[in-house]
Design an enzyme around this catalytic site. Structure first.
Site, short mmCIF file in Angstrom:
data_model
loop_
_atom_site.label_atom_id
_atom_site.label_comp_id
_atom_site.label_asym_id
_atom_site.label_seq_id
_atom_site.Cartn_x
_atom_site.Cartn_y
_atom_site.Cartn_z
N GLY A 126 -13.33 -5.73 -6.74
CA GLY A 126 -12.88 -6.22 -5.54
C GLY A 126 -12.11 -5.17 -4.63
N THR A 128 -9.82 -2.99 -2.12
CA THR A 128 -8.13 -2.84 -1.87
C THR A 128 -7.64 -3.94 -1.47
OG1 THR A 128 -8.60 -0.27 -1.81
CG2 THR A 128 -6.33 -1.24 -1.37
N SER A 130 -7.24 -6.96 -2.96
CA SER A 130 -7.67 -8.23 -3.40
C SER A 130 -7.08 -9.03 -4.35
CB SER A 130 -9.24 -8.02 -3.55
OG SER A 130 -9.49 -7.26 -4.57
N GLU A 228 -10.49 1.12 -11.83
CA GLU A 228 -10.88 2.14 -10.86
C GLU A 228 -11.95 2.90 -11.75
OE1 GLU A 228 -10.62 1.89 -7.95
OE2 GLU A 228 -8.66 0.98 -7.80
#
Length: 392
Positions: A126, A128, A130, A228
């Site tokens: 997704g 940023t 989301s 990340e």
């Protein structure tokens, strides 16, 4: 002969011009709209309903309406009642429960996800804003409210500064938390995960069983949650093979990966992706990113005004859902900690130790008087715990 060659082409051009003229199309439309000409339009559509044009056959499936979760928080989904710690005591004493609610599906029904059955690993994507971090938080909190630290542990790897798991790392289930601000510490965590994998392999070999749950007093299931993932791959590329090994062997050893990334394209290698049966895609930027997880571009059409909206592909169905955030994450965490204290469960032992301190206090106590021939000169580190180092 020349005229005979030219006339058919001239008549064809004239006919094409007449058909393309607005007046001709207007009369033709009126004729086809008449119920007395070739049957009604409804009848014609019914006869050709089984056929579809190439454009229709390749179109992306219509995006269903996402459930409205306004006012439906994680606390309501978990059904903790007025005294959450009492509810959690009963759940921790019951059998393990991995099928936990993380949001709402169509029809405003709770959406439950069982990583142990559908996984054993998951990939979350997704852009940023989301709602990736909220999804991870809700999922981990739901698992912790159903399972005590004696059968569930977490390792958090946050490569965007450490903000995503700041509250979760205080759970009694947490056995380690690192971020990208200290790469040596992150590398230590990955080495410790590989050592834990090897320890569980030896344990199953010792008892001659194929699954870690079949050994006497099996270790808790270990959820490795990575936010990340692309940043981890970029900053610690030499350690990715350790995660690939966990992905390939984790099912039978009770180790699970939940990897989260902004762009799933090319971030997860083939060996690792082959074992990630659960794909959750929130809003992404283009169709290719959505197709990587869902097989089509529907996640690229999620509105930016709907954080938490996602599609979950569990290898059987693609389901639209909306993640339910916690109204008071801190309160849920404190209730989990209170439950652990009530049941006499201490904080789960750390999987790896903290980094060595940069400075050592000169006032640190020396060795005992009965062992005067040894002189303390520093701290030694075996990756698990810190202890005094001395020399003769």
């Amino acid at each position: 002969m020349y005229a005979l060659m030219i006339l058919p082409g001239a008549f064809g051009c004239l006919a094409s011009l007449l058909i393309a003229s607005p007046s001709f199309r207007q009369h033709a439309g009126a004729a086809t709209d008449s119920p007395h000409m070739f049957g009604s339009a409804t009848h014609i559509h019914a006869e050709g309903s089984d056929a579809c044009t190439p454009a229709e056959s390749s179109a992306i499936p219509a995006i269903p309406a996402f459930p409205d979760i306004d006012g439906i928080a994680l606390e309501q989904l978990l059904d903790l009642g007025t005294t959450p710690w009492r509810t959690m005591v009963h759940r921790w004493l019951a059998s393990a429960q991995w099928n936990v609610p993380i949001g709402m599906a169509a029809g405003n029904e709770p959406y439950r996800l069982d990583l142990c059955r559908s996984g054993p690993h998951a990939l979350v994507a997704g852009t940023t804003g989301s709602g990736k971090s909220v999804l991870l938080q809700s999922w981990c909190l739901a698992l912790a409210t159903y399972n005590g630290p004696d059968r569930l542990n977490f390792v958090f790897l946050d490569f965007k500064g450490g903000s995503a798991f700041r509250d979760l790392e205080q759970l009694p289930h947490s056995v380690g938390s690192v971020c990208d601000l200290n790469l040596p510490h992150a590398a230590r965590a990955l080495r410790a995960l590989e050592a834990e994998l090897t320890r569980r392999e030896r344990l199953t070999a010792e008892y001659r069983t194929s699954h870690i749950d079949d050994v006497p007093h099996p270790p808790p299931r270990l959820m490795v949650v990575i936010d990340e993932f692309h940043a981890l791959k970029d900053q610690l590329p030499d350690y990715i093979n350790r995660l690939v090994r966990i992905a390939s062997l984790g099912r039978s050893l009770g180790m699970h990966l939940i990897a989260c990334t902004q762009n799933p394209l090319g971030q997860v290698n083939t060996d690792m992706k082959a074992n990630m049966a659960v794909n959750i895609c929130l809003r992404v930027r283009d169709d290719m990113q959505s197709s990587e997880l869902l097989g089509d571009g529907r996640a690229a059409r999620i509105s930016p005004t709907m954080p938490g909206a996602a599609y979950c592909n569990d290898s059987e169905l693609v389901t639209a859902l909306r993640c339910s955030p916690a109204n008071n994450l801190t309160r849920i965490r404190r209730q989990i900690m209170l439950t652990a204290r009530f049941m006499g469960m201490d904080q789960a032992p750390a999987l790896f130790s903290a980094p060595l301190p940069s400075h050592i206090s000169p006032n640190r106590p020396s060795v005992s008087r009965s062992d005067q021939e040894h002189v303390w000169f520093g701290i030694q580190d075996d990756g698990i715990s810190l202890s005094d180092a001395s020399c003769l």
